[in-house]
Design a protein around this motif. Structure first.
Motif, PDB file in Angstrom:
ATOM      1  N   GLU A 130      30.923  36.157  74.591  1.00 52.57           N
ATOM      2  CA  GLU A 130      31.926  35.947  75.630  1.00 52.57           C
ATOM      3  C   GLU A 130      33.317  35.838  75.018  1.00 52.57           C
ATOM      4  OE1 GLU A 130      30.811  32.636  78.057  1.00 52.57           O
ATOM      5  OE2 GLU A 130      28.770  33.379  78.367  1.00 52.57           O
ATOM      6  N   TYR A 131      33.417  35.097  73.915  1.00 49.89           N
ATOM      7  CA  TYR A 131      34.708  35.045  73.232  1.00 49.89           C
ATOM      8  C   TYR A 131      34.571  34.530  71.806  1.00 49.89           C
ATOM      9  CZ  TYR A 131      34.881  29.974  74.338  1.00 49.89           C
ATOM     10  OH  TYR A 131      34.609  28.630  74.448  1.00 49.89           O
ATOM     11  N   LEU A 132      35.559  34.897  71.009  1.00 53.17           N
ATOM     12  CA  LEU A 132      35.760  34.342  69.672  1.00 53.17           C
ATOM     13  C   LEU A 132      37.177  33.794  69.636  1.00 53.17           C
ATOM     14  CD1 LEU A 132      35.169  33.947  66.583  1.00 53.17           C
ATOM     15  CD2 LEU A 132      36.110  36.252  66.263  1.00 53.17           C
ATOM     16  N   PHE A 133      37.302  32.474  69.427  1.00 47.04           N
ATOM     17  CA  PHE A 133      38.619  31.852  69.315  1.00 47.04           C
ATOM     18  C   PHE A 133      38.772  31.291  67.911  1.00 47.04           C
ATOM     19  CE2 PHE A 133      41.201  28.005  69.192  1.00 47.04           C
ATOM     20  CZ  PHE A 133      42.418  28.502  69.637  1.00 47.04           C
ATOM     21  N   ILE A 134      39.914  31.569  67.277  1.00 50.00           N
ATOM     22  CA  ILE A 134      40.173  31.076  65.925  1.00 50.00           C
ATOM     23  C   ILE A 134      41.588  30.519  65.850  1.00 50.00           C
ATOM     24  CG2 ILE A 134      40.277  31.635  63.471  1.00 50.00           C
ATOM     25  CD1 ILE A 134      38.468  34.020  64.006  1.00 50.00           C
ATOM     26  N   LEU A 135      41.696  29.262  65.438  1.00 48.22           N
ATOM     27  CA  LEU A 135      42.990  28.699  65.064  1.00 48.22           C
ATOM     28  C   LEU A 135      43.096  28.882  63.556  1.00 48.22           C
ATOM     29  CD1 LEU A 135      45.605  27.205  65.522  1.00 48.22           C
ATOM     30  CD2 LEU A 135      44.346  25.048  65.515  1.00 48.22           C
ATOM     31  N   ILE A 136      43.881  29.861  63.151  1.00 43.59           N
ATOM     32  CA  ILE A 136      43.926  30.275  61.752  1.00 43.59           C
ATOM     33  C   ILE A 136      44.706  29.263  60.922  1.00 43.59           C
ATOM     34  CG2 ILE A 136      44.622  32.131  60.197  1.00 43.59           C
ATOM     35  CD1 ILE A 136      44.324  34.039  62.571  1.00 43.59           C
ATOM     36  N   GLU A 137      44.180  28.971  59.743  1.00 39.67           N
ATOM     37  CA  GLU A 137      44.767  27.926  58.901  1.00 39.67           C
ATOM     38  C   GLU A 137      46.017  28.394  58.165  1.00 39.67           C
ATOM     39  OE1 GLU A 137      43.010  24.479  56.058  1.00 39.67           O
ATOM     40  OE2 GLU A 137      42.229  26.487  55.722  1.00 39.67           O
ATOM     41  N   ASP A 138      45.913  29.489  57.424  1.00 38.83           N
ATOM     42  CA  ASP A 138      47.022  29.908  56.567  1.00 38.83           C
ATOM     43  C   ASP A 138      47.524  31.319  56.857  1.00 38.83           C
ATOM     44  OD1 ASP A 138      47.059  27.510  55.039  1.00 38.83           O
ATOM     45  OD2 ASP A 138      45.273  28.199  53.993  1.00 38.83           O
ATOM     46  N   ASN A 139      46.605  32.234  57.066  1.00 36.53           N
ATOM     47  CA  ASN A 139      46.968  33.643  57.153  1.00 36.53           C
ATOM     48  C   ASN A 139      47.686  33.984  58.458  1.00 36.53           C
ATOM     49  OD1 ASN A 139      45.638  34.342  54.651  1.00 36.53           O
ATOM     50  ND2 ASN A 139      43.721  34.014  55.739  1.00 36.53           N
ATOM     51  N   GLN A 140      48.499  35.009  58.393  1.00 36.37           N
ATOM     52  CA  GLN A 140      49.208  35.502  59.562  1.00 36.37           C
ATOM     53  C   GLN A 140      48.449  36.693  60.146  1.00 36.37           C
ATOM     54  OE1 GLN A 140      51.941  34.062  60.915  1.00 36.37           O
ATOM     55  NE2 GLN A 140      51.758  32.471  59.363  1.00 36.37           N
ATOM     56  N   ILE A 141      48.389  36.753  61.462  1.00 38.26           N
ATOM     57  CA  ILE A 141      47.707  37.855  62.132  1.00 38.26           C
ATOM     58  C   ILE A 141      48.555  38.302  63.313  1.00 38.26           C
ATOM     59  CG2 ILE A 141      46.369  36.375  63.693  1.00 38.26           C
ATOM     60  CD1 ILE A 141      44.005  38.305  63.266  1.00 38.26           C
ATOM     61  N   SER A 142      48.500  39.576  63.627  1.00 34.32           N
ATOM     62  CA  SER A 142      49.278  40.101  64.747  1.00 34.32           C
ATOM     63  C   SER A 142      48.473  41.187  65.445  1.00 34.32           C
ATOM     64  CB  SER A 142      50.614  40.674  64.262  1.00 34.32           C
ATOM     65  OG  SER A 142      50.398  41.865  63.520  1.00 34.32           O
ATOM     66  N   LEU A 143      48.937  41.576  66.619  1.00 33.35           N
ATOM     67  CA  LEU A 143      48.256  42.632  67.364  1.00 33.35           C
ATOM     68  C   LEU A 143      48.308  43.962  66.619  1.00 33.35           C
ATOM     69  CD1 LEU A 143      49.392  41.889  71.033  1.00 33.35           C
ATOM     70  CD2 LEU A 143      47.167  41.422  69.999  1.00 33.35           C
ATOM     71  N   GLU A 144      49.306  44.133  65.779  1.00 37.27           N
ATOM     72  CA  GLU A 144      49.429  45.383  65.031  1.00 37.27           C
ATOM     73  C   GLU A 144      48.219  45.631  64.133  1.00 37.27           C
ATOM     74  OE1 GLU A 144      53.063  45.366  62.895  1.00 37.27           O
ATOM     75  OE2 GLU A 144      54.331  45.407  64.691  1.00 37.27           O
ATOM     76  N   ASN A 145      47.560  44.552  63.709  1.00 36.30           N
ATOM     77  CA  ASN A 145      46.374  44.701  62.862  1.00 36.30           C
ATOM     78  C   ASN A 145      45.242  45.440  63.580  1.00 36.30           C
ATOM     79  OD1 ASN A 145      47.286  41.499  61.850  1.00 36.30           O
ATOM     80  ND2 ASN A 145      47.183  43.179  60.385  1.00 36.30           N
ATOM     81  N   PHE A 146      45.279  45.450  64.911  1.00 32.95           N
ATOM     82  CA  PHE A 146      44.188  46.035  65.693  1.00 32.95           C
ATOM     83  C   PHE A 146      44.577  47.350  66.367  1.00 32.95           C
ATOM     84  CE2 PHE A 146      43.721  41.478  65.434  1.00 32.95           C
ATOM     85  CZ  PHE A 146      42.402  41.326  65.046  1.00 32.95           C
ATOM     86  N   GLN A 147      45.782  47.793  66.143  1.00 36.39           N
ATOM     87  CA  GLN A 147      46.227  49.057  66.731  1.00 36.39           C
ATOM     88  C   GLN A 147      45.817  50.204  65.820  1.00 36.39           C
ATOM     89  OE1 GLN A 147      50.392  48.074  67.270  1.00 36.39           O
ATOM     90  NE2 GLN A 147      50.086  47.621  69.436  1.00 36.39           N
ATOM     91  N   THR A 148      44.524  50.489  65.849  1.00 36.27           N
ATOM     92  CA  THR A 148      43.959  51.523  64.990  1.00 36.27           C
ATOM     93  C   THR A 148      43.364  52.642  65.835  1.00 36.27           C
ATOM     94  OG1 THR A 148      41.742  50.526  64.910  1.00 36.27           O
ATOM     95  CG2 THR A 148      43.371  49.748  63.304  1.00 36.27           C
TER      96      THR A 148
END
Length: 217
Positions: free
Chosen positions: A143-161
């Motif tokens: 149904e969902y995966l929720f992550i509060l990321i500790e150190d790393n930066q993530i953006s929507l651009e990572n998934f625009q493949t």
């Protein structure tokens, strides 16, 4: 014995079970067959070994958790392991430090509908791998995966493949069934459509990452 009798006779379900350090019997049998919530926690000084892991594995094999299983544990990177497929709960929640033992390979094996990780050290590449793995699978549970990321930066651009081929979200008023995410503007995310037509939204706000699957919508 009394608890076992009640469970067998009336099919009782306990509201909550707490596992703390060494209060876990060798057999993993705590006299309860079913619980709504399971909390697994330890002290800072607790160390993990094969024997403790085995006892917890036996508990997970024999205890039905109908609601949430919560990990509130320290030092899990050193010696802790249980088979991820043993978790059959509705929601699996890892508090800060509790998911240090979860590698990419382990993350991909969870069969739980709702996954939440708080202050998790997952590399961005592992999160992308999770989305791609779901995209090419027939997984109908998630149904969902929720992550509060500790150190790393993530953006929507990572998934625009080209592989995921995200498309614009046309329905700005889409409301999730989970109340936890009803304040999120999903129109600011990316939508991907799987081979079977199942849709999911990738949403990122700061260090909050949400992968939400739209079942029956």
């Amino acid at each position: 014995m009394v608890m076992e009798f009640l469970n067998e006779t009336f099919k009782c379900s306990v509201e909550r079970v707490d596992i703390y350090d060494d209060n876990l019997p060798e057999s993993g049998d705590i006299g309860v067959k079913s619980t709504v919530r399971l909390l697994i926690r330890n002290s800072d000084l607790h160390t993990f070994d094969h024997a403790w892991n085995q006892k917890l594995s036996l508990l997970l094999e024999n205890l039905e958790v109908t609601g949430t299983c919560t990990f509130l544990m320290w030092n899990t990177k050193n010696g802790f392991y249980v088979d991820p497929t043993l978790f059959k709960c509705k929601r699996l929640l890892f508090c800060s430090g509790s998911a240090d033992w979860v590698t990419k390979e382990i993350l991909l094996q969870f069969e739980v509908p709702q996954l939440s990780f708080y202050y998790c050290p997952f590399p961005v590449e592992d999160i992308i791998s999770f989305v791609i793995h779901w995209f090419h699978s027939d997984n109908e549970k998630l149904e969902y995966l929720f992550i509060l990321i500790e150190d790393n930066q993530i953006s929507l651009e990572n998934f625009q493949t080209e592989e995921l081929n995200p498309v614009p979200i046309s329905d700005k008023n889409r409301v999730p069934s989970s109340e936890s995410f009803r304040n999120i503007d999903f129109s600011k995310g990316l939508k991907i459509v799987r081979h079977d037509g199942l849709q999911a939204t990738i949403h990122v706000t700061g260090r909050d990452f949400l992968f939400y699957v739209w079942h029956n919508q």
